[in-house]
Design a protein around this motif. Structure first.
Motif, mmCIF file in Angstrom:
data_model
loop_
_atom_site.group_PDB
_atom_site.id
_atom_site.type_symbol
_atom_site.label_atom_id
_atom_site.label_comp_id
_atom_site.label_asym_id
_atom_site.label_seq_id
_atom_site.Cartn_x
_atom_site.Cartn_y
_atom_site.Cartn_z
ATOM 1 N N ALA A 18 18.828 -40.584 36.551
ATOM 2 C CA ALA A 18 18.038 -39.506 37.148
ATOM 3 C C ALA A 18 17.821 -38.361 36.160
ATOM 4 O O ALA A 18 16.723 -37.778 36.093
ATOM 5 C CB ALA A 18 18.727 -38.992 38.410
ATOM 6 N N LEU A 19 18.842 -38.035 35.384
ATOM 7 C CA LEU A 19 18.686 -37.010 34.344
ATOM 8 C C LEU A 19 17.622 -37.417 33.333
ATOM 9 O O LEU A 19 16.840 -36.581 32.871
ATOM 10 C CB LEU A 19 20.022 -36.778 33.633
ATOM 11 C CG LEU A 19 21.026 -35.860 34.303
ATOM 12 C CD1 LEU A 19 22.349 -35.919 33.554
ATOM 13 C CD2 LEU A 19 20.511 -34.428 34.359
ATOM 14 N N HIS A 20 17.609 -38.696 32.991
ATOM 15 C CA HIS A 20 16.600 -39.197 32.058
ATOM 16 C C HIS A 20 15.203 -38.865 32.579
ATOM 17 O O HIS A 20 14.324 -38.412 31.825
ATOM 18 C CB HIS A 20 16.762 -40.706 31.880
ATOM 19 C CG HIS A 20 15.801 -41.309 30.907
ATOM 20 N ND1 HIS A 20 14.517 -41.675 31.274
ATOM 21 C CD2 HIS A 20 15.914 -41.620 29.586
ATOM 22 C CE1 HIS A 20 13.889 -42.191 30.223
ATOM 23 N NE2 HIS A 20 14.714 -42.162 29.191
ATOM 24 N N SER A 21 14.987 -39.069 33.868
ATOM 25 C CA SER A 21 13.685 -38.770 34.462
ATOM 26 C C SER A 21 13.429 -37.267 34.528
ATOM 27 O O SER A 21 12.348 -36.782 34.174
ATOM 28 C CB SER A 21 13.598 -39.373 35.862
ATOM 29 O OG SER A 21 13.653 -40.782 35.814
ATOM 30 N N GLU A 22 14.421 -36.518 34.982
ATOM 31 C CA GLU A 22 14.253 -35.077 35.122
ATOM 32 C C GLU A 22 13.962 -34.391 33.793
ATOM 33 O O GLU A 22 13.254 -33.370 33.750
ATOM 34 C CB GLU A 22 15.512 -34.459 35.729
ATOM 35 C CG GLU A 22 15.736 -34.796 37.189
ATOM 36 C CD GLU A 22 16.959 -34.114 37.767
ATOM 37 O OE1 GLU A 22 17.194 -34.284 38.975
ATOM 38 O OE2 GLU A 22 17.681 -33.419 37.023
ATOM 39 N N LEU A 23 14.505 -34.936 32.718
ATOM 40 C CA LEU A 23 14.392 -34.295 31.408
ATOM 41 C C LEU A 23 13.304 -34.911 30.530
ATOM 42 O O LEU A 23 13.212 -34.609 29.336
ATOM 43 C CB LEU A 23 15.743 -34.366 30.684
ATOM 44 C CG LEU A 23 16.883 -33.617 31.399
ATOM 45 C CD1 LEU A 23 18.224 -33.913 30.726
ATOM 46 C CD2 LEU A 23 16.622 -32.118 31.428
ATOM 47 N N THR A 24 12.442 -35.736 31.125
ATOM 48 C CA THR A 24 11.402 -36.423 30.362
ATOM 49 C C THR A 24 10.540 -35.467 29.543
ATOM 50 O O THR A 24 10.225 -35.742 28.386
ATOM 51 C CB THR A 24 10.500 -37.243 31.312
ATOM 52 O OG1 THR A 24 11.283 -38.276 31.918
ATOM 53 C CG2 THR A 24 9.336 -37.873 30.556
#
Length: 270
Positions: A168-174
C-alpha cells in the motif's frame, strides 16, 4: 536508489541479515545508522565494519517504543547530515505452538515487534525521506507472510500485515521520490530463534531440517539480493529458491501449497 553516497537506517543491524546489509552497504559507499536492541550485537557489527566504521553509527533502540523511535531521525541526521533510506529488518518469531496453545503475551510481543515496530519507524522516518530527491523504504516480510505455516500463525499474520502495508505504501508514494520494496525471505541461516528468546526451531529452520530439496540461504546472500532489489527499485523480491517456488505455487494452487507446508511442519507440532 543506488547505495553509494546515501545514508540508510537499518533495524536489526546487530545480527543476521541486518548486520550483513550494514556491512555490504558500507562496502558500497553508503553511510549506515544501525539500529538494534542489543548493544553487544551493534558493537560486533561495528567491529566487523573495520575501516568502514567511520561511516557507521550505532543506535541502541527498542522499536516497540514509539517515543524512542521518533527521536532516531534527528539523531541520525545530526550524525550523517541526511537520511535517504530505511530498511526494516528486525523481527521475532513466536513459540512453535498452535494458536490454541499460544499465550497472549507471546502474541502481543510478536505483533508489537514485527508490525508496530515497522509502523513506528515508517511514521518516524517517512517525513524526512519525502524531503530527499531520491529515497527508499525496504520492509522485510517473510515467506510466512503469504503462506500459512502451522506453529507460526501469529508470526505469519504479523508478516502478512507488513506485506500489505508495504504494498500500500508503494501505491501511496508512487508520485513521490520515495520508492518502496517488500522482501520475502525463505529459510535463512540466522539465529532468529535465539534472538527471539525461543527455544524452538523457526518455520524456516524446521523446513530446512526436513526432507526438501532447498538449502538455507546465507545471510550474506540474502543481504546481497535485498540490496540488488533496492538498487533496481523492485516492487517485491523473494529470497531463496524455497520462497520463489512457494510464492508461485501459493498463487496458482494455494490449498496445495498450504498442504505441503503442513506436511513439512506436522511432526514439530505434536
Amino acid at each position: 536508489m543506488k547505495a553509494n553516497g546515501t545514508t540508510i537506517a537499518i533495524t536489526g543491524g546487530g545480527n543476521g541479515i541486518g548486520r550483513e546489509l550494514t556491512l555490504q552497504l558500507l562496502d558500497k559507499g553508503a553511510r549506515i545508522a544501525a539500529l538494534d536492541i542489543s548493544e553487544e550485537g551493534l558493537a560486533e557489527t561495528a567491529r566487523l565494519a573495520g575501516a568502514n566504521a567511520d561511516r557507521l553509527t550505532t543506535h541502541v533502540a527498542n522499536i516497540t517504543d514509539r517515543a524512542a523511535v521518533e527521536a532516531l531521525p534527528a539523531a541520525i541526521i545530526e550524525a550523517h547530515g541526511q537520511v535517504d533510506g530505511l530498511m526494516n529488518v528486525a523481527g521475532i518469531i513466536q513459540p512453535f505452538v498452535k494458536v490454541n496453545e499460544l499465550e497472549y503475551s507471546a502474541i502481543e510481543r510478536v505483533i508489537n515487534v514485527n508490525f508496530w515496530g515497522t509502523m513506528h519507524t515508517i511514521k518516524a522516518f517517512l517525513p524526512h525521506l519525502l524531503e530527499r530527491p531520491s529515497a527508499h523504504i525496504v520492509n522485510v516480510s517473510s515467506m510466512g507472510g503469504f503462506l500459512p505455516v502451522p506453529g507460526q500463525s501469529v508470526y505469519g499474520a504479523s508478516k502478512a500485515a507488513v506485506k500489505l502495508l508495504t504494498e500500500a505504501l508503494h501505491s501511496e508514494l508512487t508520485d513521490t521520490p520515495v520508492r518502496v520494496t517488500v522482501i520475502f525471505p525463505g529459510a535463512i541461516g540466522t539465529d532468529i530463534s535465539k534472538n527471539s528468546g525461543i527455544d524452538a526451531p523457526t518455520a524456516a529452520e524446521a523446513a530446512e531440517g526436513g526432507k526438501q530439496e532447498f538449502k538455507t540461504t546465507s545471510p550474506q546472500d540474502a543481504a546481497r539480493m535485498i540490496i540488488e532489489a533496492m538498487e533496481a527499485d523492485k516492487f517485491r523480491a523473494t529470497i531463496g529458491k524455497d520462497a520463489a517456488m512457494m510464492d508461485k505455487l501459493s498463487r496458482l494452487m494455494p490449498e496445495r501449497a498450504a498442504a505441503i507446508i503442513y506436511k513439512q511442519m506436522k511432526s514439530l507440532l505434536g
